[in-house]
Design an enzyme around this catalytic site. Structure first.
Site, mmCIF file in Angstrom:
data_model
loop_
_atom_site.group_PDB
_atom_site.id
_atom_site.type_symbol
_atom_site.label_atom_id
_atom_site.label_comp_id
_atom_site.label_asym_id
_atom_site.label_seq_id
_atom_site.Cartn_x
_atom_site.Cartn_y
_atom_site.Cartn_z
ATOM 1 N N CYS A 163 0.893 -1.139 0.257
ATOM 2 C CA CYS A 163 -0.039 0.141 0.149
ATOM 3 C C CYS A 163 0.868 1.148 0.046
ATOM 4 O O CYS A 163 1.506 1.424 1.187
ATOM 5 C CB CYS A 163 -1.158 -0.055 1.186
ATOM 6 N N CYS A 210 -0.916 4.291 2.467
ATOM 7 C CA CYS A 210 -0.477 4.037 4.025
ATOM 8 C C CYS A 210 -0.091 2.589 4.352
ATOM 9 O O CYS A 210 0.880 2.285 4.453
ATOM 10 C CB CYS A 210 -1.603 4.994 4.693
ATOM 11 N N CYS A 242 -3.106 0.018 3.804
ATOM 12 C CA CYS A 242 -4.235 -0.696 3.396
ATOM 13 C C CYS A 242 -4.082 -2.297 3.381
ATOM 14 O O CYS A 242 -2.932 -2.562 2.856
ATOM 15 C CB CYS A 242 -4.862 -0.364 2.174
#
Lengths: 222, 110
Positions: free
Chosen positions: A120, A123, A125
C-alpha cells in the site's frame, strides 16, 4: 479479556535506582491517547468496552490463519477456487471472513509465469479479516517505496529468488480494494488435508514476499 | 535490510497503539467518517513525516496515526484541542499523584 487500559500504569516500568512514590508516567503519545479516549467516552462517541472488544479481536483472534484456510481450500476445491477468483465476496461472507477492511477483496494468483506482491503506497491498507494487522515492515517507508520501484531486490532480501523470466506484478492496495496473493501449491503435497496445507501458507506468502513452505519444513517441526 | 520475515510479532507493540487504532475503527464504524477519507489523511501525514526521516512502520507510524486522528477530530469538532490538552494535563497529574501500584484515576472535576 485482558484490559489494556489498566495496563497503562504497569507497562512502562523502567529499571530505576531510586524509589518512585508515584505511578510511572506514560509516554507523551500514550497520554494523548488517554485524553482522546476520555473525551470521546464522555461525549458518548466511543464505548470503552467496544474498544476493548476491537483490540481483543485483532490482537488474539484474527490473523493469517484465516487467509491460509482460504488459500488451502482454493488449492483443494476447483469450484471454490473459481468462485474466489471471479467474485470472492459471497463465499467470504458465508465463511465469516468479511468485515472491516475486507469488503472488496481481490485474489491474485501466482503461476509459473507470474509472481504477485502486494503493497500500500498510500498508507497501510491490508485485508484485516484475512491477515489481521499488518507487520511493521509492511507499514515502513522502505517497503512502501521499494516494493514498487525494485520488487526483485526486496524479494531477494526476504529470501525469495524467482526464476529468470518470471514476471513480478505489484498490486497497490487502496482503502477500497484489498489484494491477497494465492501462492503456488508446494510440490509433494498430494493427498494433504486442507488443514495440513493451510499450515504451509505463511502470512508473507499471502502478501507475496514469501512462498508457501515446502512440506519438509512442517515435518521437521520448524 | 531486515524485514523480520515471518517472525511472530504482536499486533500492537504498545498498548497506546492498540487504543488509538481501536478508537479510529470505532469512530469509523459509528459512521463519523469514511475509511477512504481517513486513509487519504493518514497517507498525507505519513508523507509529510517521511520527508524528514524514513519511517520504520513502528512507533513513528502510530505517532503519525495519532496526529492524524487528533487533527481530524479537532476539525470536525468531535475533540477540541483545548479539551484534549486539559485532559492530558489532568491524566499527567493523576499519574504523578497516585502511589505506585494503585489504579490511576482522573480527579472527579477533570
Amino acid at each position: 479479556m485482558m484490559d489494556l487500559r489498566t495496563q497503562f500504569c504497569e507497562c512502562f516500568v523502567m529499571p530505576h535506582d531510586h524509589d518512585h512514590p508515584h505511578s510511572h508516567l506514560p509516554s507523551d503519545p500514550a497520554l494523548r491517547v488517554r485524553a482522546l479516549e476520555t473525551l470521546l467516552t464522555d461525549k458518548g462517541l466511543v464505548d470503552p468496552a467496544a474498544l476493548d472488544a476491537i483490540i481483543d479481536l485483532y490482537q488474539n483472534k484474527i490473523g493469517p490463519q484465516n487467509g491460509a484456510q482460504v488459500v488451502a481450500k482454493m488449492w483443494c476445491d476447483v469450484n471454490f477456487h473459481r468462485q474466489m477468483i471471479e467474485d470472492p465476496m459471497p463465499r467470504l461472507q458465508e465463511m465469516g471472513l468479511y468485515g472491516r477492511q475486507g469488503e472488496h477483496m481481490v485474489f491474485v494468483e501466482n503461476t509459473d509465469e507470474v509472481h504477485n506482491m502486494v503493497v500500500c503506497t498510500l498508507c497501510s491498507c491490508y485485508p484485516w479479516p484475512l491477515l489481521g494487522i499488518p507487520p511493521g515492515w509492511y507499514k515502513s517507508d522502505a517497503y512502501r517505496a521499494r516494493a514498487v520501484r525494485e520488487p526483485r531486490a526486496v524479494l531477494s532480501e526476504f529470501g525469495v529468488t524467482l526464476p529468470e523470466g518470471k514476471k513480478v506484478r505489484v498490486w497497490d492496495s487502496t482503502a477500497e480494494v484489498r489484494y491477497l496473493v494465492v501462492p503456488q501449491r508446494p510440490a509433494g503435497t498430494q493427498g494433504f488435508s486442507e488443514d495440513d496445507l493451510a499450515a504451509l501458507v505463511t502470512r508473507d506468502s499471502m502478501i507475496g514476499t514469501g512462498l508457501a513452505q515446502a512440506p519438509s519444513t512442517l515435518e521437521s517441526g520448524a | 535490510m531486515n524485514w523480520c520475515g515471518d517472525k511472530p510479532e504482536p499486533a500492537f507493540s504498545e498498548p497506546w497503539h492498540a487504543q488509538v487504532f481501536a478508537i479510529t475503527v470505532a469512530l469509523n464504524e459509528a459512521g463519523h467518517f469514511e475509511w477512504s477519507s481517513w486513509a487519504a489523511r493518514f497517507g498525507a501525514t505519513l508523507k509529510a513525516h517521511g520527508l524528514a526521516k524514513e519511517l520504520d512502520g513502528g512507533e513513528d507510524y502510530f505517532n503519525a496515526w495519532l496526529e492524524t486522528l487528533e487533527s481530524f477530530l479537532a476539525e470536525t469538532g468531535m475533540a477540541e484541542m483545548g479539551a484534549l490538552q486539559h485532559l492530558k494535563t489532568a491524566w499527567t497529574e493523576a499519574y504523578l499523584s497516585t502511589p505506585h501500584g494503585q489504579p490511576v484515576r482522573l480527579a472527579p472535576e477533570a
